[in-house]
Design a protein around this motif. Structure first.
Motif, PDB file in Angstrom:
ATOM      1  N   GLY A  14       0.684  -1.393   0.113  1.00  6.24           N
ATOM      2  CA  GLY A  14       0.063  -0.008   0.042  1.00  6.24           C
ATOM      3  C   GLY A  14       0.886   1.119  -0.138  1.00  6.24           C
ATOM      4  O   GLY A  14       2.253   1.248   0.166  1.00  6.24           O
ATOM      5  N   ARG A  19      -1.083   2.383   7.137  1.00  8.96           N
ATOM      6  CA  ARG A  19      -2.218   1.666   7.021  1.00  8.96           C
ATOM      7  C   ARG A  19      -1.723   0.286   6.602  1.00  8.96           C
ATOM      8  O   ARG A  19      -2.452  -0.708   7.123  1.00  8.96           O
ATOM      9  N   SER A  49      -6.589  -5.030  -5.588  1.00 11.96           N
ATOM     10  CA  SER A  49      -7.912  -4.336  -5.462  1.00 11.96           C
ATOM     11  C   SER A  49      -7.714  -2.750  -5.418  1.00 11.96           C
ATOM     12  O   SER A  49      -8.303  -2.205  -4.324  1.00 11.96           O
ATOM     13  N   PRO A  51      -8.132   1.003  -7.430  1.00 15.02           N
ATOM     14  CA  PRO A  51      -9.301   1.616  -8.120  1.00 15.02           C
ATOM     15  C   PRO A  51      -9.325   1.101  -9.631  1.00 15.02           C
ATOM     16  O   PRO A  51      -8.104   0.850 -10.171  1.00 15.02           O
ATOM     17  N   PRO A  52     -10.345   1.147 -10.295  1.00 11.52           N
ATOM     18  CA  PRO A  52     -10.104   0.356 -11.684  1.00 11.52           C
ATOM     19  C   PRO A  52      -9.119   1.066 -12.740  1.00 11.52           C
ATOM     20  O   PRO A  52      -8.435   0.219 -13.447  1.00 11.52           O
ATOM     21  N   HIS A  55      -6.089  -1.096 -12.345  1.00 14.94           N
ATOM     22  CA  HIS A  55      -5.903  -2.526 -12.633  1.00 14.94           C
ATOM     23  C   HIS A  55      -5.031  -2.972 -13.910  1.00 14.94           C
ATOM     24  O   HIS A  55      -4.237  -3.760 -13.672  1.00 14.94           O
ATOM     25  N   GLU A  72      -9.264  -7.387  -9.120  1.00 11.19           N
ATOM     26  CA  GLU A  72     -10.516  -6.993  -9.018  1.00 11.19           C
ATOM     27  C   GLU A  72     -11.467  -6.355 -10.493  1.00 11.19           C
ATOM     28  O   GLU A  72     -10.524  -6.016 -11.405  1.00 11.19           O
ATOM     29  N   PRO A  74     -13.408  -4.110 -12.625  1.00  7.22           N
ATOM     30  CA  PRO A  74     -13.288  -4.521 -14.076  1.00  7.22           C
ATOM     31  C   PRO A  74     -11.777  -4.671 -14.255  1.00  7.22           C
ATOM     32  O   PRO A  74     -11.169  -4.003 -13.755  1.00  7.22           O
ATOM     33  N   ASN A  99     -11.751 -11.017 -10.520  1.00  3.45           N
ATOM     34  CA  ASN A  99     -12.487 -11.348  -9.679  1.00  3.45           C
ATOM     35  C   ASN A  99     -13.997 -10.984  -9.629  1.00  3.45           C
ATOM     36  O   ASN A  99     -14.582 -10.410  -8.684  1.00  3.45           O
ATOM     37  N   ARG A 141     -15.401   5.649  -6.440  1.00  4.03           N
ATOM     38  CA  ARG A 141     -16.407   5.390  -7.597  1.00  4.03           C
ATOM     39  C   ARG A 141     -16.931   6.899  -8.163  1.00  4.03           C
ATOM     40  O   ARG A 141     -17.642   6.814  -9.231  1.00  4.03           O
ATOM     41  N   LEU A 146     -10.204   7.937 -11.828  1.00  5.42           N
ATOM     42  CA  LEU A 146      -9.770   6.413 -10.992  1.00  5.42           C
ATOM     43  C   LEU A 146     -10.721   5.434 -11.341  1.00  5.42           C
ATOM     44  O   LEU A 146     -10.650   4.332 -11.073  1.00  5.42           O
TER      45      LEU A 146
END
Ligand code: NAP
Length: 309
Positions: A14, A19, A49, A51-52, A55, A72, A74, A99, A141, A146
């Motif tokens: 991360g 965190r 996992s 943000p899209p 990915h 994850e 999409p 996933n 979202r 992102l």
């Protein structure tokens, strides 16, 4: 991972050391930056996992580092990006799965059995929806950069379900989206599709609704509804509802943990090796690209309706 005996959680990555520390304290694993994680030799596979919009990039980085990847949904934000990462996984002979946990729930096998037994008669239409209430305004979202937006976050579920049940070759016939005035981010939307055999499909998605996660298949003989299609909790016993002209039948199925099943399936694929030549792994990769092609088509065709948001 922690609940799936076929996998061992080795390390978490991360941006913020604090965190990461919280996570390692809780789960008793190592922690580091994501970049450092990919250099570890005691890691066979990574679960992404982020943000899209990240990915595709991080799946590619992991594959280049020789790691199998569970990413994850999409898998990416465009079909072109999905094709690139899929092609990289093929070249490297590594497992790459998206996933979509719901695909691992046996309630859809029960649906397939009812169809195969002819209980629905000739299939005429599919209708799928994944909608939920507004999220915190800070949520990823709501950030276009992102990979935010309802289509990429929620719309991919009923699109993937339509492909699972109606097969490959779906075409998008039309779409609409309610888009935020400030930046055009899609808050919800609908699309109409058609299968090669002429079954009509409609999908609905959004995060400005009460909760709904369902699909139904309507045939010449009966209609079948799966009320909790995409996010059944592990202890939930799914109920399928079959409606015929003069008869309603309900099938209560055993509970299943779709997250653990997804992880176990991924771990088995890694253990089996030979991902490049495996028909099952090829299908995972092709289906991921096909879903993104539908996403691209919905995005291109969507008639926008501007709303305050
Ligand atoms: N399969 C499912 O059922 C399911 C359920 C929920 C979500 N998802 C998917 O999981 C993914 C993440 O969703 P989420 O709700 O878990 O998101 P999230 O908690 O907001 O973000 C996940 C992680 O990404 C990192 N991150 C956040 N913003 C970032 C940024 N701007 N740049 C770089 N890293 C950033 C953060 O890690 P650090 O701060 O530690 O770096 C964060 O912990 C999405 O693709 C979503 O669709 C899937």
């Amino acid at each position: 991972m922690t609940g799936c005996p076929q996998t061992e959680l080795v390390a978490v990555g991360g941006r913020s050391p604090e965190r990461v520390q919280r996570f390692t304290d809780r789960f008793g694993c190592a922690g580091d930056s994501a970049e450092a994680l990919l250099e570890r030799e005691d890691i066979d596979a990574v679960y992404i996992s982020l943000p899209p919009s990240l990915h595709g990039e991080w799946a590619a980085r992991a594959l280049h580092a020789g790691k199998h990847v569970l990413v994850e949904k999409p898998i990416a934000t465009t079909a072109a990006e999905a094709r690139a990462v899929v092609s990289l996984a093929e070249d490297r002979g590594l497992v790459l799965r998206e996933n979509f946990m719901f695909l691992h729930h046996p309630q859809h096998d029960a649906v397939a059995t009812l169809i195969a037994e002819g209980r629905l008669g000739g299939l005429r239409s599919f209708r799928g929806a994944f909608c939920f209430p507004p999220l915190s305004s800070e949520d990823i979202r709501y950030v276009p950069g992102l990979g935010g937006g309802a289509l990429l976050d929620a719309g991919v579920y009923p699109l993937r379900a339509a492909a699972m049940l109606l097969g490959p070759g779906l075409r998008v016939a039309g779409a609409t989206a309610r888009v935020r005035r400030s930046d055009g981010l899609d808050l919800s939307g609908k699309a109409l599709l058609v299968s090669p055999s002429g079954v009509l499909a409609s999908v609905e998605f959004g995060f400005e609704h009460t909760y709904g996660s369902s699909y139904s298949l309507w045939g010449a003989g009966a209609k079948l509804t799966v009320p909790r299609a995409f996010t059944p909790p592990p202890g939930y016993q799914p109920v399928l509802v079959l409606e015929e002209q003069d008869h309603v039948e309900q099938f209560t199925l055993p509970a299943a943990d779709q997250l653990n099943r997804s992880l176990a399936g991924f771990a088995a694929a890694v253990a089996a090796g030979g991902a490049a030549a495996s028909p099952e792994e090829a299908r995972w990769r092709q289906d991921a690209v096909a879903t993104m092609e539908l996403v691209d088509a919905v995005r291109a065709q969507a008639v926008p309706v501007t709303v305050e948001g």
